[in-house]
Design an enzyme around this catalytic site. Structure first.
Site, short mmCIF file in Angstrom:
data_model
loop_
_atom_site.label_atom_id
_atom_site.label_comp_id
_atom_site.label_asym_id
_atom_site.label_seq_id
_atom_site.Cartn_x
_atom_site.Cartn_y
_atom_site.Cartn_z
N HIS A 1 46.29 28.55 38.54
CA HIS A 1 45.25 28.62 39.57
C HIS A 1 44.59 29.99 39.60
O HIS A 1 43.38 30.10 39.77
CB HIS A 1 45.88 28.33 40.94
CG HIS A 1 46.70 27.08 40.96
ND1 HIS A 1 48.04 27.07 41.28
CD2 HIS A 1 46.39 25.81 40.68
CE1 HIS A 1 48.51 25.84 41.19
NE2 HIS A 1 47.54 25.06 40.81
N ASP B 1 41.54 26.82 45.86
CA ASP B 1 41.96 25.82 44.89
C ASP B 1 42.56 24.64 45.65
O ASP B 1 42.64 24.63 46.88
CB ASP B 1 42.90 26.40 43.84
CG ASP B 1 44.22 26.92 44.41
OD1 ASP B 1 44.81 26.23 45.26
OD2 ASP B 1 44.66 28.00 44.00
#
Length: 475
Positions: free
Chosen positions: A18, A115
């Protein structure tokens, strides 16, 4: 006098999968549009690799990285708590620190981008009355399945993995039941209900960024854009975003070794920043590599009896003596053709090296993009998360990879099959064809990122919207 630029805040959940694309999105917004960027990073005290990455960043003047203090989640998780749940808890417990950090800023953010595990931060965006976006750091087909899961949850009786027919996501290629994301493997597990909740809340975003590009997944992107799958927020394919080649954080010795090898003669073997395999599978892989008689560089971790993502939070840690795990005499016999790298290696620098001719990969999306962008064909070895879907894209849709007949998550891949796969990628006509196709994809990716390309235009479209919004807010 130049007009003030919007201030974009991004939040990354823990894990390199991420963090890397979030960092790259921030840099691209700065380089292309001159925005002020603040990247908030939720941290753990365990991941050496994440700390090394952050410490290595050369941060331009208008980009700030803020590491939120590690949240104490010791009373909220158990040793067997699923990764997805643990990440969500870390982010949730970091919300007060995020709120305090934003309140302390001299300029309020124009937009908040998170995210998929950062959706709890939507409450912060709502509090400050700013738009909220989600950066899907994976493929378009992952997003399509995710937004369709609430519908599937009401349609499908029993377990998805027991279905006799492929899962049909409207407008998309069918998905084999075995290839669904990990939370869908057991509907009775807590992580499934957490995933379904994320799927619902995802649709509350003002827009969804995708780390993919039009030519890579045209059918799925069209289905999402035209609301064939389900009604979704606007989607913006802006990829591929990946870390650029630079001075390696560590591991210079493996690049020196590669300098001494022939062009496209080395197979790179790595299971990502957190992937592991069993002791039995490690033995078969070592023997298969030796039988193939190909040169290789292998990022090795101690085998585990836990799940394949057991080192997700501790990547880069651990001792370097792994000799006890290999077959007798393996290290001696392969000393001239193989290099063993404990725990972690500078992957982008390795994949960009001219000596690399193939990549045995866990098919994490970052690794997939890095391989494509360096024109390197793959052996698809998916372990967890959405990696099985990625492997299907690579082998069936794009034809730039080969994969074992048995799913690695379900059984042990034998040495003879490993030998055959390695030879298929590294030798002969099939290897050359795979290389040719992956280079075509690389060309399409570069075209999409250049001025006038689809990803360039997609990011510019939303950037203009933010500039207009920021200008109206100031007036």
């Amino acid at each position: 006098m130049e007009s003030p630029k919007p201030h974009i805040a991004l939040l990354s959940s823990p894990g390199l999968g991420h963090l890397i694309p979030i960092l790259e999105l921030g840099k691209r917004l700065l380089s292309l549009h001159g925005f002020h960027i603040t990247i908030f990073v939720t941290t753990t005290q365990a991941s050496t690799a994440q700390s090394q990455l952050l410490n290595s960043q050369t941060v331009p003047g208008k980009l700030t990285i803020v590491e939120l203090p590690p949240a104490d989640i010791s009373s909220l998780v158990r040793p067997d708590t699923a990764i997805e749940i643990t990440i969500c808890i870390i982010v949730r417990e970091s919300i007060p620190a995020l709120q305090s950090a934003i309140l302390a800023m001299t300029q309020q953010p124009t937009v908040l981008i998170v995210d998929i595990f950062g959706i709890d931060a939507f409450e912060i965006a709502d509090q400050f009355q700013i738009p909220k976006y989600v950066f899907i750091t994976s493929s378009a087909i992952f997003l399509a399945l995710t937004v369709y899961v609430p519908t599937l949850d009401g349609l499908v009786v029993g377990e998805y993995v027991d279905l006799q027919e492929p899962i049909r996501v409207p407008g998309c290629n069918p998905i084999r039941p075995d290839d669904v994301v990990d939370p869908m493997l057991d509907r009775k597990h807590e992580r499934y209900s957490v995933y379904v909740d994320i799927c619902f809340r995802l649709l509350m975003a003002h827009g969804l960024f995708l780390n993919t590009w039009e030519d890579l997944e045209p059918i799925t992107i069209r289905a999402l854009r035209e609301d064939i799958v389900t009604f979704t927020p606007p989607i913006y394919p802006i990829g591929p975003l990946m870390r650029s080649v630079g001075p390696p954080i560590a591991g210079r010795e493996c690049l020196d070794w590669l300098d001494m090898q022939r062009t496209e003669s080395v197979l790179y073997v790595s299971f990502g920043s957190g992937g592991t395999i069993s002791a039995e599978q490690l033995t078969e892989l070592a023997t298969g590599l030796e039988l193939s008689q190909q040169r290789f560089i292998w990022v090795v971790r101690a085998p585990t009896k836990k799940d394949a993502s057991a080192t997700f939070f501790t990547s880069g840690n651990g001792h370097d003596d792994l000799s006890e795990y290999f077959p007798d005499g393996f290290l001696t016999r392969t000393r001239e053709v193989g290099l063993m790298v404990p725990q972690w290696a500078p992957q982008v620098e390795i994949l960009s090296h001219p000596s690399i001719g193939g990549f045995l990969s866990h098919c994490g999306w970052n690794s997939t993009i890095e391989s494509i962008m360096n024109g390197v064909p793959m052996i698809a070895w998916p372990l967890y998360a959405e990696q099985r879907m990625n492997a299907s894209i690579l082998t069936e849709d794009l034809n730039v990879a080969v994969r074992p007949e048995i799913l690695p998550a379900k059984g042990v891949v034998g040495r003879k099959e490993i030998e055959r796969m390695v030879r298929r990628v590294m030798e002969g006509e099939e290897g050359n064809e795979l290389r040719g196709r992956v280079r075509e994809l690389r060309s399409s990716a570069l075209k999409s990122l250049n001025e006038g390309g689809s990803s360039y235009n997609s990011l510019s479209q939303v950037a203009r919207k933010w500039e207009m919004s920021d200008k109206n807010m100031r007036s």
